[in-house]
Design a protein around this motif. Structure first.
Motif, PDB file in Angstrom:
ATOM      1  N   ARG A  86     -10.081   4.628   7.716  1.00 28.18           N
ATOM      2  CA  ARG A  86     -10.395   5.131   6.383  1.00 28.18           C
ATOM      3  C   ARG A  86     -11.841   5.619   6.317  1.00 28.18           C
ATOM      4  O   ARG A  86     -12.148   6.610   5.649  1.00 28.18           O
ATOM      5  CB  ARG A  86     -10.172   4.039   5.337  1.00 28.18           C
ATOM      6  N   ARG A  89      -2.830  -5.706  -4.211  1.00 32.93           N
ATOM      7  CA  ARG A  89      -1.894  -4.846  -3.503  1.00 32.93           C
ATOM      8  C   ARG A  89      -0.870  -4.227  -4.448  1.00 32.93           C
ATOM      9  O   ARG A  89      -0.490  -3.070  -4.299  1.00 32.93           O
ATOM     10  CB  ARG A  89      -1.201  -5.642  -2.395  1.00 32.93           C
ATOM     11  N   LEU A 119      -2.624  -1.461  -6.377  1.00 31.88           N
ATOM     12  CA  LEU A 119      -2.792  -0.274  -5.544  1.00 31.88           C
ATOM     13  C   LEU A 119      -1.492   0.509  -5.442  1.00 31.88           C
ATOM     14  O   LEU A 119      -1.480   1.742  -5.535  1.00 31.88           O
ATOM     15  CB  LEU A 119      -3.272  -0.674  -4.151  1.00 31.88           C
ATOM     16  N   GLU A 148       0.818  -1.203   0.000  1.00 34.14           N
ATOM     17  CA  GLU A 148       0.000   0.000   0.000  1.00 34.14           C
ATOM     18  C   GLU A 148       0.856   1.259   0.000  1.00 34.14           C
ATOM     19  O   GLU A 148       0.421   2.293  -0.457  1.00 34.14           O
ATOM     20  CB  GLU A 148      -0.918   0.021   1.231  1.00 34.14           C
ATOM     21  N   GLN A 185     -10.402  -0.417  -0.266  1.00 38.97           N
ATOM     22  CA  GLN A 185      -9.211   0.229  -0.813  1.00 38.97           C
ATOM     23  C   GLN A 185      -9.331   0.466  -2.316  1.00 38.97           C
ATOM     24  O   GLN A 185      -8.968   1.520  -2.828  1.00 38.97           O
ATOM     25  CB  GLN A 185      -7.986  -0.636  -0.538  1.00 38.97           C
ATOM     26  N   TRP A 223     -12.029  -5.084   3.489  1.00 43.70           N
ATOM     27  CA  TRP A 223     -10.986  -4.052   3.527  1.00 43.70           C
ATOM     28  C   TRP A 223     -10.380  -3.857   2.144  1.00 43.70           C
ATOM     29  O   TRP A 223     -10.178  -2.734   1.687  1.00 43.70           O
ATOM     30  CB  TRP A 223      -9.919  -4.454   4.540  1.00 43.70           C
ATOM     31  N   TYR A 258     -15.925  -0.442   3.821  1.00 45.83           N
ATOM     32  CA  TYR A 258     -15.281  -0.257   5.127  1.00 45.83           C
ATOM     33  C   TYR A 258     -16.276  -0.497   6.263  1.00 45.83           C
ATOM     34  O   TYR A 258     -15.919  -1.079   7.302  1.00 45.83           O
ATOM     35  CB  TYR A 258     -14.704   1.155   5.232  1.00 45.83           C
TER      36      TYR A 258
END
Length: 467
Positions: free
Chosen positions: A165, A78, A81, A40, A117, A113, A132
């Motif tokens: 978040r 990931r 991102l 991240e 994101q 989660w 979230y």
């Protein structure tokens, strides 16, 4: 790729050969690995995630290894991102929108989660908030099922990112009240779980089976609700209203199952859930509450609320070792509200429990010199169905015999409690021996302690074990 790899995590260090099996072990770790191989933040995280991705066996096709497919997708997410690859993120949403329901609550939290994101990176704020919030509901259900232990606080903090978040997005959208609600519920969760654990331990075998069944029903409702929420993006506009009605109906069902579980523990029909802050109440008139909550990237959000007004400020990173700079970061943004308040209620989170707020510098003195201060857990008021004559209080004062004013305080407290129909046990001075206090605590609903204390952070002071 094979070779030596050292990976630092929140709980220590993994060291070993990055074989296919080892790569998967690291890739599928829970919150401990989320920050490590999450990709991240920063090029270093991206490089580790890419190494782990290469260490996994080839992605299965058809009815192959579901776990391997899931972790291929997780690392791909990931990496996308970290690179800011919008095309890859959209492709990930399409490919994984109808993934099978995760078989554990931990996996369900990670899935929600991850969706949040992606939606946030794509600018789909409403969908990100939905994801979230789903992660938060799953986490609350997870907490119901875990035994209390010393690792719980690390587990909670490792997964507080979904709340962080959600808080940040709501405040950025101008909804300071909504952000405050999410933060209050998230930080109160540990204390609520500790209370539940004590209640569960006191249940009979039959009632404990009822409790397990009620929690299972609630968990299934949460899974069904999150599945509906995850499908919302793909529902045609002309059918979205009906889909939202199904979501609302299932939300009502999950609230009902939560109330049913709470009732089994004697917590009452109105036990608070993470969907509302109604049960948490407001500070007393004239009291300003200051709440601080981490929102990611070492940044914190501060809230000041009282007398019906909520103010939110993004605070950035906190210099925990420098009291002067820390006071500037925590207190100065709310200086006008602090000056108007008669008293302060501080609601710290995580590392801030180790900060002595009373001693922070303020206006050429300390904060305690300027205002009376209390630290709070911010839980819903205790509601008891017991008759007044069954309510038992324990008052302990001056156990070392060197604090004369404490005994006077204890007498006044005892008199006030008796006037309110409490049955009061008084242990003053030499009578406040450890064994008597422990025994009296087992049959008391309320404790008032007047004596010396020592600030030692979130865990409190611990005596060394004798060998």
């Amino acid at each position: 790729r094979r070779g030596d790899l050292v990976v630092a995590t929140e709980t220590g260090e993994h060291r070993g050969e990055l074989s296919a099996g080892r790569g998967r072990e690291l890739a599928i770790g829970d919150a401990r690995c989320a920050g490590l191989c999450g990709a991240e933040q920063g090029r270093g995280g991206l490089q580790v995630a890419e190494q782990l991705r290469e260490g996994l066996p080839s992605a299965p096709e058809g009815d192959g290894d579901d776990d391997a497919a899931r972790w291929h997708g997780e690392l791909d997410r990931r990496i996308a991102l970290a690179r800011g690859d919008r095309g890859a993120l959209v492709e990930h949403v399409v490919l994984h929108a109808r993934d099978a329901d995760p078989d554990t609550l931990d996996a369900a939290w990670s899935q929600a989660w991850g969706r949040g994101q992606i939606y946030e990176a794509l600018g789909a704020t409403e969908d990100a908030l939905g994801a979230y919030d789903g992660a938060e509901r799953t986490l609350s259900t997870m907490m119901l099922q875990l035994e209390f232990d010393a690792g719980r606080d690390r587990l909670l903090l490792g997964r507080q990112r979904s709340a962080g978040r959600s808080v940040a997005l709501r405040v950025a959208a101008g909804d300071a009240t909504g952000g405050l609600c999410v933060a209050r519920n998230a930080r109160a969760r540990t204390s609520r779980v500790l209370d539940r654990s004590a209640r569960i331990a006191s249940l009979s075998a039959g009632r404990r089976r009822e409790w397990a069944a009620a929690v299972a029903a609630h968990a299934q409702g949460i899974r069904d609700l999150d599945a509906l929420r995850s499908e919302r993006w793909s529902v045609p506009v002309d059918r979205r209203a009906a889909h939202d009605q199904r979501i609302a109906a299932l939300e009502a069902e999950t609230r009902a199952t939560s109330r049913a579980a709470a009732k089994l523990l004697g917590a009452g029909e109105s036990a608070p859930t993470d969907a509302t802050c109604d049960g948490l109440g407001a500070p007393d008139v004239g009291t300003l509450a200051l709440l601080y909550f981490p929102v990611g990237d070492d940044a914190w959000m501060g809230f000041a609320f009282g007398d019906g007004v909520v103010t939110a400020r993004r605070l950035g990173a906190l210099p925990l070792t420098d009291p002067t700079r820390l006071a500037e970061r925590l207190l100065v943004p709310f200086a006008a509200q602090i000056d108007r308040a008669r008293s302060l209620l501080v609601l710290p989170t995580g590392a801030l429990w180790t900060v002595s707020f009373a001693a922070l510098p303020w206006r050429d003195e300390t904060l305690l010199d300027a205002k009376p201060i209390a630290l709070g857990l911010d839980l819903a008021p205790l509601r008891t169905t017991a008759a007044p004559e069954q309510r038992r209080a324990l008052v302990v004062a001056d156990p070392r015999g060197n604090l004369p004013a404490a005994a006077h305080e204890a007498e006044r407290v005892g008199a006030a409690l008796r006037a309110d129909a409490w049955s009061v046990t008084m242990l003053l001075g030499a009578d406040a021996r450890a064994e008597l206090v422990r025994e009296a605590l087992t049959r008391s609903e309320l404790l008032h302690y007047a004596g010396h204390g020592e600030h030692a952070g979130a865990r409190g002071r611990r005596r060394p074990q004798r060998r």
